[in-house]
Design an enzyme around this catalytic site. Structure first.
Site, PDB file in Angstrom:
ATOM      1  N   LYS A  32       0.840  -1.197   0.000  1.00 50.00           N
ATOM      2  CA  LYS A  32       0.000   0.000   0.000  1.00 50.00           C
ATOM      3  C   LYS A  32       0.873   1.244   0.000  1.00 50.00           C
ATOM      4  O   LYS A  32       1.904   1.293   0.698  1.00 50.00           O
ATOM      5  CB  LYS A  32      -0.901  -0.028   1.240  1.00 50.00           C
ATOM      6  CG  LYS A  32      -1.959   1.065   1.319  1.00 50.00           C
ATOM      7  CD  LYS A  32      -2.819   0.842   2.551  1.00 50.00           C
ATOM      8  CE  LYS A  32      -3.962   1.832   2.662  1.00 50.00           C
ATOM      9  NZ  LYS A  32      -4.836   1.541   3.823  1.00 50.00           N
ATOM     10  N   SER A 109      -9.362   1.407   2.482  1.00 51.07           N
ATOM     11  CA  SER A 109      -8.477   2.160   1.613  1.00 51.07           C
ATOM     12  C   SER A 109      -7.289   1.342   1.091  1.00 51.07           C
ATOM     13  O   SER A 109      -6.468   1.852   0.337  1.00 51.07           O
ATOM     14  CB  SER A 109      -7.934   3.374   2.375  1.00 51.07           C
ATOM     15  OG  SER A 109      -7.144   2.961   3.489  1.00 51.07           O
ATOM     16  N   SER A 133     -10.023  -0.651   6.831  1.00 48.00           N
ATOM     17  CA  SER A 133      -9.377  -0.585   5.512  1.00 48.00           C
ATOM     18  C   SER A 133      -8.666  -1.852   5.065  1.00 48.00           C
ATOM     19  O   SER A 133      -8.208  -1.931   3.927  1.00 48.00           O
ATOM     20  CB  SER A 133      -8.404   0.599   5.468  1.00 48.00           C
ATOM     21  OG  SER A 133      -9.127   1.808   5.454  1.00 48.00           O
TER      22      SER A 133
END
Length: 310
Positions: A32, A109, A133
Site C-alpha cells: 500500500k 483504503s 481498511s
C-alpha cells in the site's frame, strides 16, 4: 504486460527483491502506498503529496520483515487519498478492478493491494486498517484479511492517519498465506484455540469453529451510534493534526469527500475529543472485563443492521 495504473503506482519484476530466505520465499507483495520502500517516495494516493515526497532511505519494518522472510516487493499499489475512505475509488488514479464483482468497487483504503491479490498479480497485499481498511476490501473482493491487535506490528515508516487506531494488516487469497504472513509479522503468542466463543444476540454463532458458543450482552450493541461517533471524533481530530497543515497549504488537492472528513476533525473541540476518548476507554474496559479469565474469543459480525464496519 503493462501494469494497470488504477492498481499500481509503480510496479517491477519485482520492484525490490527478497533480502533473505524463509516461509515467504518467492511470494509477491503489493505494498500500500503508505509504507516506506527503500528508494521510493510515499505517495499517499495523491499526486500533490507524491510531488513533494522524498525517496525513503530504508524500508518500513513491516516491509523489511517480509523481504527478510523471502518475499519480493512486486510494486507499490494505490490507496484512497491519505487512507481516509472506504470506497476504494481515487479521483486521480481511478477504481482498481474487483474480479469477484466487476461492477462493484474493491472497497478501501487498501484498495490497490486487495485488487492486486484478487487479480492474481500478488499473493500478499500489505496494507493498513484504521477503521476497516483491510477488512472492507478483503470482504468486497472475497479475500482473507487480518487486522491484528493495534500495535502488534510496528507502524514505523507508515504514513499515519489516526495513530490511536492505525494498524498494519494484510490481505491474501488463501488462509495458508494469511497464516504464513502472520508467522513473520506477529509477535509470538498463544497458538491454541480458546475453549469457547462468545457472541452477542443477533450475531452469527460461528459454529464452524466447532467450539461451544455463549451469548453475552454488550451495552453498545443495541445502539452503536454513540460508539461510532466517539470513534469518528477521535479519528478525525488525530487525522487533522497529522495532515491539517498540508491540507490548508494545498486547497482542493484532495477529493471533496476526503477533504470534508479531514475538516470534520478541525471542528472537533478539545472537550469533545476528551469526552470521546473517555467513552472509548469505558467501552474497551467493558470488553476486556468480559473476556478476562474466560479463555474465550469474542466473535462479532462486521456491523449491526444499518451499521457497516467503518
Amino acid at each position: 504486460m503493462t501494469a494497470d495504473p488504477s492498481v499500481w503506482r509503480v510496479k517491477g519484476m519485482p520492484l525490490a527483491p527478497a533480502t533473505g530466505h524463509g516461509p515467504l520465499d518467492g511470494l509477491r507483495v503489493a505494498v500500500k502506498d503508505l509504507f516506506e520502500v527503500t528508494g521510493f517516495a510515499v505517495g499517499g494516493g495523491n499526486p500533490a503529496w507524491l510531488a513533494s515526497a522524498l525517496p525513503a532511505a530504508a524500508d518500513a519494518p513491516a516491509v523489511a520483515r517480509l523481504r527478510a522472510a523471502g518475499a519480493v516487493i512486486q510494486g507499490i499499489a494505490h490507496t484512497d487519498e491519505l487512507a481516509y475512505s472506504l470506497s476504494g475509488t481515487n479521483v486521480h488514479y481511478g477504481a482498481p478492478p474487483n474480479p469477484r464483482a466487476p461492477d462493484l468497487v474493491t472497497g478501501g483504503s487498501s484498495s490497490g493491494p486487495a485488487s492486486a491479490v484478487a487479480t492474481g498479480h500478488a499473493e500478499i497485499g500489505l496494507g493498513t486498517d484504521t477503521g476497516g481498511s483491510i477488512r472492507v476490501p478483503a470482504s468486497c473482493c472475497g479475500l482473507y484479511g487480518l487486522r491484528p491487535t493495534h500495535g502488534a506490528v510496528p507502524t514505523d515508516g507508515v504514513l499515519p492517519l489516526a495513530p490511536s487506531f492505525d494498524t498494519v494488516g494484510w490481505i491474501t487469497a488463501t488462509a495458508s498465506h494469511l497464516a504464513l504472513v502472520g508467522s513473520v509479522l506477529l509477535p509470538e503468542g498463544p497458538s491454541a484455540l480458546p475453549s469457547r466463543l462468545l457472541t452477542v444476540d443477533g450475531a452469527p454463532a460461528a459454529e464452524g469453529f466447532g467450539l461451544p458458543v455463549s451469548r453475552v450482552t454488550l451495552s453498545t450493541w443495541d445502539d452503536p451510534d454513540p460508539l461510532l461517533l466517539a470513534f469518528r471524533q477521535v479519528q478525525a481530530a488525530e487525522a487533522w493534526r497529522a495532515h491539517g497543515d498540508w491540507i490548508t497549504a494545498h486547497p482542493r488537492a484532495l477529493a471533496v469527500d476526503v477533504e470534508d472528513r479531514f475538516r470534520f476533525g478541525a471542528a472537533v473541540t478539545a472537550a469533545e475529543e476528551t469526552a470521546a476518548r473517555e467513552f472509548l476507554a469505558q467501552r474497551r474496559a467493558e470488553l476486556l472485563d468480559l473476556l478476562a479469565d474466560r479463555d474465550a474469543w469474542l466473535v462479532l459480525p462486521a456491523g449491526g443492521p444499518g451499521h457497516p464496519a467503518s
